[in-house]
Design an enzyme around this catalytic site. Structure first.
Site, PDB file in Angstrom:
ATOM      1  N   TYR A 133     -17.334   3.086  66.332  1.00 63.57           N
ATOM      2  CA  TYR A 133     -16.205   2.696  65.491  1.00 63.57           C
ATOM      3  C   TYR A 133     -16.204   1.205  65.145  1.00 63.57           C
ATOM      4  O   TYR A 133     -15.540   0.792  64.194  1.00 63.57           O
ATOM      5  CB  TYR A 133     -14.886   3.078  66.171  1.00 63.57           C
ATOM      6  CG  TYR A 133     -14.710   4.564  66.271  1.00 63.57           C
ATOM      7  CD1 TYR A 133     -14.107   5.286  65.251  1.00 63.57           C
ATOM      8  CD2 TYR A 133     -15.175   5.267  67.380  1.00 63.57           C
ATOM      9  CE1 TYR A 133     -13.958   6.657  65.329  1.00 63.57           C
ATOM     10  CE2 TYR A 133     -15.036   6.639  67.461  1.00 63.57           C
ATOM     11  CZ  TYR A 133     -14.432   7.334  66.442  1.00 63.57           C
ATOM     12  OH  TYR A 133     -14.309   8.690  66.511  1.00 63.57           O
ATOM     13  N   HIS A 136     -11.131   3.638  70.399  1.00 59.36           N
ATOM     14  CA  HIS A 136     -11.977   3.493  69.209  1.00 59.36           C
ATOM     15  C   HIS A 136     -12.214   2.036  68.835  1.00 59.36           C
ATOM     16  O   HIS A 136     -12.508   1.721  67.688  1.00 59.36           O
ATOM     17  CB  HIS A 136     -11.389   4.272  68.029  1.00 59.36           C
ATOM     18  CG  HIS A 136     -11.495   5.758  68.202  1.00 59.36           C
ATOM     19  ND1 HIS A 136     -11.118   6.665  67.230  1.00 59.36           N
ATOM     20  CD2 HIS A 136     -11.943   6.508  69.247  1.00 59.36           C
ATOM     21  CE1 HIS A 136     -11.335   7.893  67.670  1.00 59.36           C
ATOM     22  NE2 HIS A 136     -11.828   7.812  68.900  1.00 59.36           N
ATOM     23  N   CYS A 195     -10.366   9.967  75.552  1.00 60.23           N
ATOM     24  CA  CYS A 195     -11.324   9.915  74.455  1.00 60.23           C
ATOM     25  C   CYS A 195     -12.696  10.272  75.015  1.00 60.23           C
ATOM     26  O   CYS A 195     -12.949  10.115  76.209  1.00 60.23           O
ATOM     27  CB  CYS A 195     -11.339   8.513  73.836  1.00 60.23           C
ATOM     28  SG  CYS A 195     -12.468   8.313  72.438  1.00 60.23           S
TER      29      CYS A 195
END
Length: 419
Positions: free
Chosen positions: A241, A194, A164
């Site tokens: 997030y 996230h 990520c």
């Protein structure tokens, strides 16, 4: 060395190519194979990639194919960057939950579950075909939801690591704020994909997070979309997030008042493809910076270089828990700093996670377990159970209604729903 990119027809691929060209000393590539079923997009992206490499004087050749087997054959590493259903499916992921009063987001909540249902079976099929052609290749997964997809790959026995860009994005932002090179910054990054918090920001090994929060709290708060008072109270920097959890109702109001992100990206993609079709364009367009995925190319290059070069450096990746966070099952996939070598990723020790964060991590891990079960075995009841376990849904009647709607909206991508 050959590298394959599954989903190579993505408008984002030139960002990867730019990274490969700039970081050629870290990763010596002789072939980049772009694999995609969309012939038109693949032709445009491959042409753009060839021009970019030629401009940079990079010797790697770019091949393009619709065949996973052909693309993967002889590859040392394979990048997965798929979007099953394209931006149209993403638009449903982001808008359908809003009709039920839930956050509409493509990687978490109901939208993230819908994406997992569509994506996991496709990724596992592709991974088996990769294994048949390149059994020793590393699979680097950038396909969302990364945590669930990576867990599916690992449980199927593949040599896979999830990646990520959140951590590298924070590293670069903090370095810029402090006026230092990124290499001097390391992060106390912990959580799930996230769903992470920066509990330390170390400059040359010294934690400067308290200073950053005191002197740059407003700037950081704006960056992650949360109140500065909350961030200073928590004493950490949550990823963007976390806003979906900490300010759920406000986010729903905001999302209902504007077009979906999918609609914005679809419009960008149309423009980008027109740019890529111009034979005079040989550098990534400025517009691509608004497409998302900043610094992913650099993170991907660093990860592959370490896996193939046995560098033994530290990078933030998604990997099997195996006791790193003792309150989670071993098979959970977590996102933490790890030592990267030819043997794979080995998580570094993590300081005890406070209940305020560990509780949410545990809650979402339970959801991810049920989500993977639903993706692997199908059934509207399994989908409803996963939604019931998700902290962004979590009500029985709502879970049942959303499950019915999600299955119906994604029926063409769910073989078990059309049988």
């Amino acid at each position: 060395m050959k590298l394959a990119v599954i989903g190579g027809g993505s408008t984002y691929t030139p960002e990867l190519i730019d990274g490969f060209a700039r970081l050629r000393d870290e990763l010596s590539l002789t072939e980049i194979s772009l694999v995609d079923p969309d012939a038109r997009r693949l032709e445009l992206i491959a042409g753009m990639a060839r021009r970019m490499l030629a401009r940079a004087g990079h010797p790697a050749r770019v091949t393009a194919t619709a065949s996973v087997e052909e693309g993967a054959a002889g590859a040392a590493a394979v990048l997965l960057q798929l979007r099953v259903g394209g931006q149209a499916a993403r638009d449903v992921d982001e808008t359908l939950p809003l009709e039920c009063g839930c956050v509409g987001q493509e990687t978490t909540g109901a939208g993230g579950l819908a994406k997992a249902l569509r994506t996991v079976p496709v990724v596992l099929d592709i991974a088996e075909r990769i294994r048949a052609q390149a059994p020793d290749a590393w699979i680097v997964d950038f396909t969302n939801p990364v945590g669930i997809v990576t867990r599916a790959l690992l449980e199927a026995g593949h040599r896979a690591i999830g990646l990520c860009n959140v951590a590298i994005g924070f590293q670069r932002r903090f370095a810029a704020t402090l006026g230092v090179t990124p290499e001097r910054i390391s992060l106390g990054h912990v959580g799930l994909n996230h769903l992470t918090w920066e509990r330390a920001v170390r400059l040359d090994g010294v934690d400067v997070l308290p200073r950053l929060l005191a002197e740059h709290g407003e700037e950081i708060a704006d960056d992650v979309g949360l109140p500065v008072e909350l961030i200073r109270h928590l004493g950490v920097v949550p990823s963007y997030y976390l806003r979906y959890f900490y300010e759920h109702d406000r986010v729903v109001q905001e999302q209902r008042a504007k077009p979906s992100r999918a609609a914005e990206v679809a419009a960008m993609e149309t423009t980008l493809l027109e740019m890529y079709a111009d034979p005079a364009v040989d550098t990534k367009p400025e517009l691509l910076g608004k497409r998302g995925g900043a610094f992913y190319s650099e993170a991907a290059v660093a990860l592959i270089a370490s896996l193939l070069g046995d560098r033994g450096d530290t990078q933030v990746v998604n990997l099997r828990n195996d006791g790193t966070l003792p309150f989670l099952p071993d098979e959970a996939v977590i996102e933490v700093p790890a030592r990267i070598s030819a043997a794979g990723a080995a998580a570094l020790p993590v300081e005890e996670v406070q209940p305020l964060f560990a509780g949410l991590i545990s809650h979402v891990t339970a959801y991810e377990t049920l989500a993977l079960d639903a993706a692997l075995h199908g059934g509207e009841r399994r989908v409803a159970d996963a939604l019931l376990a998700h902290p962004l849904v979590g009500q029985a009647s709502l879970s049942d209604d959303l499950a019915r709607r999600l299955v119906e909206a994604n029926r063409t991508h769910l073989p078990w729903a059309t049988a």
